[in-house]
Design an enzyme around this catalytic site. Structure first.
Site, PDB file in Angstrom:
ATOM      1  N   HIS A 164      57.562  71.425  69.295  1.00 15.89           N
ATOM      2  CA  HIS A 164      58.455  70.475  69.479  1.00 15.89           C
ATOM      3  C   HIS A 164      59.219  69.898  68.449  1.00 15.89           C
ATOM      4  O   HIS A 164      58.203  69.104  67.147  1.00 15.89           O
ATOM      5  CB  HIS A 164      57.821  69.073  70.733  1.00 15.89           C
ATOM      6  CG  HIS A 164      60.102  68.682  71.113  1.00 15.89           C
ATOM      7  ND1 HIS A 164      60.639  68.163  69.971  1.00 15.89           N
ATOM      8  CD2 HIS A 164      60.209  68.641  72.211  1.00 15.89           C
ATOM      9  CE1 HIS A 164      61.671  67.619  71.426  1.00 15.89           C
ATOM     10  NE2 HIS A 164      61.010  67.826  71.972  1.00 15.89           N
ATOM     11  N   CYS A 197      64.410  72.710  70.855  1.00 10.52           N
ATOM     12  CA  CYS A 197      64.541  71.889  71.816  1.00 10.52           C
ATOM     13  C   CYS A 197      66.034  71.633  71.106  1.00 10.52           C
ATOM     14  O   CYS A 197      66.484  71.251  69.219  1.00 10.52           O
ATOM     15  CB  CYS A 197      64.163  70.590  71.469  1.00 10.52           C
ATOM     16  SG  CYS A 197      65.044  68.920  72.267  1.00 10.52           S
ATOM     17  N   HIS A 249      64.520  73.635  75.330  1.00  9.86           N
ATOM     18  CA  HIS A 249      64.863  73.146  76.055  1.00  9.86           C
ATOM     19  C   HIS A 249      66.070  72.809  76.288  1.00  9.86           C
ATOM     20  O   HIS A 249      66.801  72.340  74.562  1.00  9.86           O
ATOM     21  CB  HIS A 249      64.831  70.764  75.293  1.00  9.86           C
ATOM     22  CG  HIS A 249      62.862  70.820  75.552  1.00  9.86           C
ATOM     23  ND1 HIS A 249      62.369  69.559  75.125  1.00  9.86           N
ATOM     24  CD2 HIS A 249      62.077  71.633  76.785  1.00  9.86           C
ATOM     25  CE1 HIS A 249      60.780  69.681  75.697  1.00  9.86           C
ATOM     26  NE2 HIS A 249      60.452  70.514  75.740  1.00  9.86           N
ATOM     27  N   ASP A 252      67.292  68.950  79.716  1.00 10.63           N
ATOM     28  CA  ASP A 252      66.580  67.918  79.194  1.00 10.63           C
ATOM     29  C   ASP A 252      67.120  66.322  79.800  1.00 10.63           C
ATOM     30  O   ASP A 252      67.492  66.846  80.574  1.00 10.63           O
ATOM     31  CB  ASP A 252      66.558  68.249  77.374  1.00 10.63           C
ATOM     32  CG  ASP A 252      65.315  67.616  76.824  1.00 10.63           C
ATOM     33  OD1 ASP A 252      64.378  67.103  77.645  1.00 10.63           O
ATOM     34  OD2 ASP A 252      65.652  67.838  75.514  1.00 10.63           O
ATOM     35  N   HIS A 253      67.404  65.553  78.676  1.00 11.50           N
ATOM     36  CA  HIS A 253      67.466  64.016  79.358  1.00 11.50           C
ATOM     37  C   HIS A 253      69.108  64.379  79.658  1.00 11.50           C
ATOM     38  O   HIS A 253      69.590  65.292  79.703  1.00 11.50           O
ATOM     39  CB  HIS A 253      67.332  63.703  77.772  1.00 11.50           C
ATOM     40  CG  HIS A 253      66.148  63.373  77.001  1.00 11.50           C
ATOM     41  ND1 HIS A 253      66.288  62.940  75.741  1.00 11.50           N
ATOM     42  CD2 HIS A 253      65.355  63.636  77.470  1.00 11.50           C
ATOM     43  CE1 HIS A 253      65.448  62.742  74.820  1.00 11.50           C
ATOM     44  NE2 HIS A 253      64.864  63.089  76.478  1.00 11.50           N
ATOM     45  N   TYR A 292      65.047  60.954  82.872  1.00 14.51           N
ATOM     46  CA  TYR A 292      64.541  61.936  83.318  1.00 14.51           C
ATOM     47  C   TYR A 292      64.804  61.109  85.295  1.00 14.51           C
ATOM     48  O   TYR A 292      63.990  61.779  85.327  1.00 14.51           O
ATOM     49  CB  TYR A 292      63.166  61.460  83.438  1.00 14.51           C
ATOM     50  CG  TYR A 292      62.541  62.145  81.807  1.00 14.51           C
ATOM     51  CD1 TYR A 292      62.980  63.667  81.771  1.00 14.51           C
ATOM     52  CD2 TYR A 292      62.211  61.701  80.893  1.00 14.51           C
ATOM     53  CE1 TYR A 292      62.032  64.228  80.627  1.00 14.51           C
ATOM     54  CE2 TYR A 292      62.060  62.070  79.629  1.00 14.51           C
ATOM     55  CZ  TYR A 292      62.283  63.567  79.675  1.00 14.51           C
ATOM     56  OH  TYR A 292      61.606  64.754  77.957  1.00 14.51           O
TER      57      TYR A 292
HETATM   58  C1  DNO Z   1      61.238  63.606  75.746  1.00 18.84           C
HETATM   59  C2  DNO Z   1      60.044  64.218  74.610  1.00 18.84           C
HETATM   60  C3  DNO Z   1      58.926  64.524  73.838  1.00 18.84           C
HETATM   61  C4  DNO Z   1      57.802  65.416  74.246  1.00 18.84           C
HETATM   62  C5  DNO Z   1      57.395  65.073  73.213  1.00 18.84           C
HETATM   63  C6  DNO Z   1      56.793  67.164  72.693  1.00 18.84           C
HETATM   64  O1  DNO Z   1      62.339  63.336  75.745  1.00 18.84           O
HETATM   65  O2  DNO Z   1      61.485  65.575  73.888  1.00 18.84           O
HETATM   66  O3  DNO Z   1      58.203  63.641  74.176  1.00 18.84           O
HETATM   67  O4  DNO Z   1      57.937  66.247  75.552  1.00 18.84           O
HETATM   68  O5  DNO Z   1      57.956  65.350  71.665  1.00 18.84           O
HETATM   69  O6  DNO Z   1      55.124  66.838  73.097  1.00 18.84           O
END
Ligand code: DNO
Length: 355
Positions: A207, A245, A272, A317-318, A331
């Protein structure tokens, strides 16, 4: 492409598997064993239990986010050998359980960082935001507290309280770890786990650092195209891949995401996909997934993934907090469900246009 949602597990997540199952096009979850500290071997029975529970709801475990890396491995202390051996055992067990994608990060001390977990948008929704000037005012030792205060009572991923207690010790451990050393330690780790990844067909997906620059003077190495390609070359195997991401890489507007995607053909097992809005250098806030709500062109991102023949797993993602939902910041169910539908819509259109 398999669309998924991140799920933190029963009792941890405010969203249920039954709810996830009803989002059109979502085939599985990305999950973890949230309570197992970095460095410990995952018990086989816990892995199997997690899998059975997810499958009972009609979904699949399509990947793990994350199997966290112990600081000894990142710092490169002599006891890293034991922690690497433990990591290998966990991978072996995940492979035996039929899980083939593992997301992890290599950020020192802190995982993702934000200055505000509930910044209000003009439509009344709230989002995660980052402003370097605000971060500069915070003593890093208080950072855990500052992130925790607005977390709606949820433990944030990457911000586990047991690490909070050791913050001084952690900073101390990393004081001589510059970017080169961190990179070498990452390569050392990846080389050591290659055999188990090959045996069980496990794609490791690093990531990117979020945000994509050093925070609190700590080294950060997964910040843009050049570094990503350097890592791909250092361990040149399909098992050494990237969690693409868009939000993390995109925190730096100089990162051209479609171009980065094209340069990583064959090395993106996991994506992501989310949008954000730039305010000024070092200052951004998250947004709805829709292109028009933020600064990124989501069509171009999805098109680049299509063009490289992406056939991995994807997740929205978020999300924003909308409609009064109370969840772990970023989330909740509603906005991520909208994100999944939107991304599926773009994907369907791109696939049909290119038939
Ligand atoms: C946050 C996530 C991170 C991700 C880690 C992967 O929302 O994108 O915590 O899961 O960095 O190890």
């Amino acid at each position: 492409m398999d669309m998924t949602l991140r799920w933190f597990g029963e009792g941890v997540d405010s969203v249920s598997l039954e709810q996830i199952r009803q989002i059109p096009g979502v085939k599985g979850v990305i999950t973890t064993l949230y309570d197992i500290p970095a460095g410990e071997v995952w018990p086989m029975e816990r892995i199997l239990q997690m899998k059975e529970q997810v499958e009972a709801s009609g979904l699949k475990v399509l990947g793990i986010e994350s199997v966290n890396i112990h600081d000894a491995i990142k710092v490169g202390t002599p006891d890293r050998e034991q922690y690497i051996a433990n990591y290998i055992t966990t991978l072996e067990r995940l492979g035996q359980a039929g899980i083939h994608v593992v997301c992890y990060n290599f950020m020192p001390v802190f995982d993702w960082t934000r200055s505000d977990l509930a910044k209000e948008r003009p439509d009344g929704s709230t989002v995660l935001a980052y402003n370097q000037k605000e971060i500069d005012k915070i003593n890093p030792e208080n950072m855990f507290q500052s992130m925790g205060e607005k977390s709606n009572g949820f433990e944030l991923p990457g911000w586990e309280p047991e690490r909070m207690a050791r913050i001084k010790e952690l900073f101390d451990m990393y004081k001589d770890v510059d970017e080169d050393r961190l990179f070498d330690n990452l390569v050392y780790f990846l080389k050591a786990i290659q055999p188990v990844c090959e045996t069980y067909d496990i794609k490791m997906a690093i990531h990117p650092d979020d945000p994509a620059w050093p925070v609190f003077g700590l080294a950060r190495i997964i910040t843009g195209k050049e570094r990503l390609l350097k890592l791909m070359k250092a361990v040149d195997s399909p098992f050494n891949g990237v969690t693409l991401c868009t939000g993390s890489l995109g925190s730096n507007p100089e990162n051209d995401i479609p171009d980065i995607i094209r340069s990583l053909k064959g090395r993106i097992p996991f994506a992501h996909v989310r949008n954000l809005q730039y305010n000024a250098p070092g200052d951004f806030q998250e947004a709805a997934h829709l292109s028009a709500d933020g600064s990124m062109d989501m069509y171009e991102i999805m098109k680049a993934l299509y063009d490289i023949g992406f056939d991995g797993i994807m997740r929205p993602d978020h999300g924003r907090a909308v409609w009064g939902e109370v969840s772990m910041p970023g989330y909740g169910l509603y906005d991520r469900a909208m994100g999944a539908c939107y991304l599926n819509g773009l994907w369907e259109a791109i696939c049909k246009q290119n038939r």
